[in-house]
Design a protein around this motif. Structure first.
Motif, PDB file in Angstrom:
ATOM      1  N   LYS A  49       0.841  -1.207   0.000  1.00 27.58           N
ATOM      2  CA  LYS A  49       0.000   0.000   0.000  1.00 27.58           C
ATOM      3  C   LYS A  49       0.875   1.256   0.000  1.00 27.58           C
ATOM      4  O   LYS A  49       0.590   2.222  -0.704  1.00 27.58           O
ATOM      5  N   ILE A  50       1.935   1.220   0.796  1.00 26.01           N
ATOM      6  CA  ILE A  50       2.871   2.353   0.822  1.00 26.01           C
ATOM      7  C   ILE A  50       3.515   2.524  -0.545  1.00 26.01           C
ATOM      8  O   ILE A  50       3.633   3.639  -1.061  1.00 26.01           O
ATOM      9  N   ASN A  51       3.930   1.418  -1.155  1.00 18.76           N
ATOM     10  CA  ASN A  51       4.563   1.483  -2.468  1.00 18.76           C
ATOM     11  C   ASN A  51       3.600   2.066  -3.502  1.00 18.76           C
ATOM     12  O   ASN A  51       4.003   2.887  -4.334  1.00 18.76           O
ATOM     13  N   ALA A  52       2.334   1.665  -3.447  1.00 21.01           N
ATOM     14  CA  ALA A  52       1.340   2.199  -4.381  1.00 21.01           C
ATOM     15  C   ALA A  52       1.202   3.712  -4.203  1.00 21.01           C
ATOM     16  O   ALA A  52       1.135   4.469  -5.186  1.00 21.01           O
ATOM     17  N   ARG A  53       1.191   4.176  -2.962  1.00 27.80           N
ATOM     18  CA  ARG A  53       1.085   5.612  -2.679  1.00 27.80           C
ATOM     19  C   ARG A  53       2.343   6.346  -3.154  1.00 27.80           C
ATOM     20  O   ARG A  53       2.263   7.434  -3.728  1.00 27.80           O
ATOM     21  N   LEU A  54       3.507   5.746  -2.911  1.00 26.12           N
ATOM     22  CA  LEU A  54       4.761   6.346  -3.365  1.00 26.12           C
ATOM     23  C   LEU A  54       4.781   6.487  -4.884  1.00 26.12           C
ATOM     24  O   LEU A  54       5.226   7.509  -5.421  1.00 26.12           O
TER      25      LEU A  54
END
Length: 186
Positions: A49-54
């Motif tokens: 999820k963090i990677n998608a936001r990044l």
């Protein structure tokens, strides 16, 4: 837990990445160019999820060792150019070897094979972008800029500047900021 992040090239990038982790409620110990150190480990689904936001803002988590090393080389290069001081008046290849504790021929070969350009050319482009920035700010003379960037003379800086940009420094100064390039694109 240490997470390596691609495309972090400036203090604003650090602020954006810090805010993403803060918004997700994930406490960080340290955020610097190319890395985020967390207080706790993350579950794989949270990391995704963090990677998608990044990715929505131009960053990406790096998982393989070679990509992490390339990003470290880029971060060290940016730091070398933008934070130039008496301590890093070393030849860049020596500075890079000291920072990474790896042989320069290996680093050079890896960088060239992945990026399609040499470390030296990458460094020159970073230096020219910094020179462009300093010219636009109009706070220093060309002699001061040449000295600060480690050029042996104004003529050497001017020649390299023209070779990279197609413009003389004085002509570029007249053009202004519209001809600068993002460090992500260097």
């Amino acid at each position: 837990m240490k997470i390596n992040i691609k495309n972090m090239v400036c203090n604003r990038c650090i602020m954006v990445v810090s805010q993403i982790f803060k918004d997700a409620g994930i406490p960080t110990e340290n955020v610097q160019l190319g890395t985020v150190t967390l207080k706790n480990d993350l579950q794989p689904e949270v990391l995704e999820k963090i990677n998608a936001r990044l990715k929505t803002v131009g960053f990406e988590i790096i998982n393989d060792a070679k990509s992490r090393l390339i990003e470290k080389i880029k971060a060290i290069s940016i730091d070398y150019v933008y934070q130039r001081n008496e301590e890093n008046k070393l030849n860049f290849s020596d500075y890079l070897v000291a920072q990474l504790n790896l042989d320069y021929p290996y680093l050079s070969s890896l960088f060239s094979s992945v990026e399609g350009t040499t470390i030296e050319k990458h460094l020159i482009h970073l230096k020219i972008e910094r020179v462009k920035e300093l010219l636009v700010y109009d706070e220093k003379t060309l002699s001061e800029i040449a000295w600060e960037m480690g050029y042996s003379s104004v003529a050497h800086l001017s020649g390299q500047f023209k070779k990279v940009t197609g413009f003389t420094p004085s002509y570029f100064k007249k053009l202004g900021e519209q001809k600068r390039t993002s460090l992500n694109d260097v």
